[in-house]
Design an enzyme around this catalytic site. Structure first.
Site, PDB file in Angstrom:
ATOM      1  N   ASN A 282       0.511  -0.906  -0.129  1.00 13.87           N
ATOM      2  CA  ASN A 282       0.476   0.090  -0.064  1.00 13.87           C
ATOM      3  C   ASN A 282       0.791   1.563   0.074  1.00 13.87           C
ATOM      4  O   ASN A 282       0.183   2.457  -0.376  1.00 13.87           O
ATOM      5  CB  ASN A 282      -0.683  -0.309   1.548  1.00 13.87           C
ATOM      6  CG  ASN A 282      -1.997  -0.958   1.028  1.00 13.87           C
ATOM      7  OD1 ASN A 282      -2.742  -1.537   0.022  1.00 13.87           O
ATOM      8  ND2 ASN A 282      -2.131  -1.490   1.888  1.00 13.87           N
TER       9      ASN A 282
ATOM     10  N   TYR B  11      -0.547   9.480   7.012  1.00 13.43           N
ATOM     11  CA  TYR B  11       1.049   9.103   5.863  1.00 13.43           C
ATOM     12  C   TYR B  11       1.589  10.191   5.217  1.00 13.43           C
ATOM     13  O   TYR B  11       2.799  10.623   4.144  1.00 13.43           O
ATOM     14  CB  TYR B  11       0.820   7.919   5.535  1.00 13.43           C
ATOM     15  CG  TYR B  11       0.389   6.709   6.364  1.00 13.43           C
ATOM     16  CD1 TYR B  11       1.064   5.917   6.550  1.00 13.43           C
ATOM     17  CD2 TYR B  11      -0.974   6.198   5.545  1.00 13.43           C
ATOM     18  CE1 TYR B  11       0.678   5.217   7.468  1.00 13.43           C
ATOM     19  CE2 TYR B  11      -1.272   5.101   6.403  1.00 13.43           C
ATOM     20  CZ  TYR B  11      -0.296   4.480   7.435  1.00 13.43           C
ATOM     21  OH  TYR B  11      -1.131   3.296   8.079  1.00 13.43           O
TER      22      TYR B  11
ATOM     23  N   ARG C  22      -0.795   4.496  17.958  1.00 12.31           N
ATOM     24  CA  ARG C  22      -2.142   4.097  16.833  1.00 12.31           C
ATOM     25  C   ARG C  22      -2.354   2.804  17.859  1.00 12.31           C
ATOM     26  O   ARG C  22      -2.247   2.402  18.937  1.00 12.31           O
ATOM     27  CB  ARG C  22      -1.573   3.552  15.941  1.00 12.31           C
ATOM     28  CG  ARG C  22      -0.626   4.776  15.274  1.00 12.31           C
ATOM     29  CD  ARG C  22      -0.586   5.140  13.419  1.00 12.31           C
ATOM     30  NE  ARG C  22      -1.434   4.576  12.958  1.00 12.31           N
ATOM     31  CZ  ARG C  22      -1.406   4.321  11.816  1.00 12.31           C
ATOM     32  NH1 ARG C  22      -0.921   4.414  10.801  1.00 12.31           N
ATOM     33  NH2 ARG C  22      -2.855   3.799  10.860  1.00 12.31           N
TER      34      ARG C  22
HETATM   35  C1  DQA Z   1       3.196   1.836   8.046  1.00 15.38           C
HETATM   36  C2  DQA Z   1       2.550   1.703   9.706  1.00 15.38           C
HETATM   37  C3  DQA Z   1       1.947   0.313   9.339  1.00 15.38           C
HETATM   38  O1  DQA Z   1       1.033  -0.110  10.252  1.00 15.38           O
HETATM   39  C4  DQA Z   1       1.152   0.885   8.184  1.00 15.38           C
HETATM   40  O2  DQA Z   1       0.413  -1.066   8.316  1.00 15.38           O
HETATM   41  C5  DQA Z   1       1.938   1.103   7.228  1.00 15.38           C
HETATM   42  C6  DQA Z   1       2.133   1.677   7.341  1.00 15.38           C
HETATM   43  C7  DQA Z   1       3.787   3.719   7.969  1.00 15.38           C
HETATM   44  O3  DQA Z   1       5.214   3.957   7.708  1.00 15.38           O
HETATM   45  O4  DQA Z   1       3.747   3.976   9.281  1.00 15.38           O
HETATM   46  O5  DQA Z   1       1.385   0.676   5.794  1.00 15.38           O
HETATM   47  O6  DQA Z   1       4.524   1.069   7.991  1.00 15.38           O
END
Ligand code: DQA
Length: 158
Positions: A23, A35, A119
């Site tokens: 993702n 993000y 989180r």
């Molecule tokens: C992440 C944090 C993870 O929990 C999440 O599933 C992501 C991005 C981050 O960069 O903050 O896809 O790795």
């Protein structure tokens, strides 16, 4: 003393593999409040500038597939000196990625854009943390830059 150009320095210097998990190809449009608004190409460009400043070479890969990431970690052996990884959701689920890092025994730095420790509870455990040199979490795309600096600093000490 002979002066080396940055590309010549890179040739004789360190090489690091950067891995982006699932993702992260949607960075910029994906939950920007968490993000940020910069896309993955901007992250890779920033890392390539940082690599040049550090005098190292970088190879970067994003995949949504756990096995592709495991293959890339295995293929890093004999090719790269260290790994910078944002395992994304696989951080919290993947024994396979954790075992691949342990198997190749390459110094690895784990990074996260968000601070996973403040989180949801399911994000607060990382399978990768126990096999990483360290973790940088919560500084947005700067986590990657700081992570690369930390990895190179570590590799130059050992
Ligand atoms: C992440 C944090 C993870 O929990 C999440 O599933 C992501 C991005 C981050 O960069 O903050 O896809 O790795």
């Amino acid at each position: 003393m002979t002066e080396l150009s940055s590309s010549a320095m890179a040739e004789v210097g360190l090489s690091c593999l950067v891995l982006h998990g699932p993702n992260l190809n949607l960075l910029g449009q994906r939950e920007p409040g968490i993000y940020g608004s910069q896309n993955l190409a901007a992250v890779d460009l920033m890392l390539s500038d940082e690599a040049e400043a550090l005098g190292i070479t970088l190879q970067t890969l994003q995949s949504n597939h756990e096995g592709v990431l495991v293959d890339a970690i295995q293929a890093a052996l004999g090719k790269h000196h260290g790994i910078l990884i944002n395992p994304a959701a696989y951080t919290h689920t993947s024994v396979a990625i954790r075992d691949a890092i342990a198997a190749v025994a390459l110094p690895t730095v784990e990074v996260h854009l968000s601070n996973i420790h403040r989180r949801e509870a399911f994000r607060q455990h990382s399978y990768v943390a126990a096999v990483a040199v360290g973790q940088i979490s919560g500084f947005g795309i700067d986590s990657y830059r700081l992570g690369l600096q930390a990895l190179v600093h570590y590799l130059r000490q050992v």
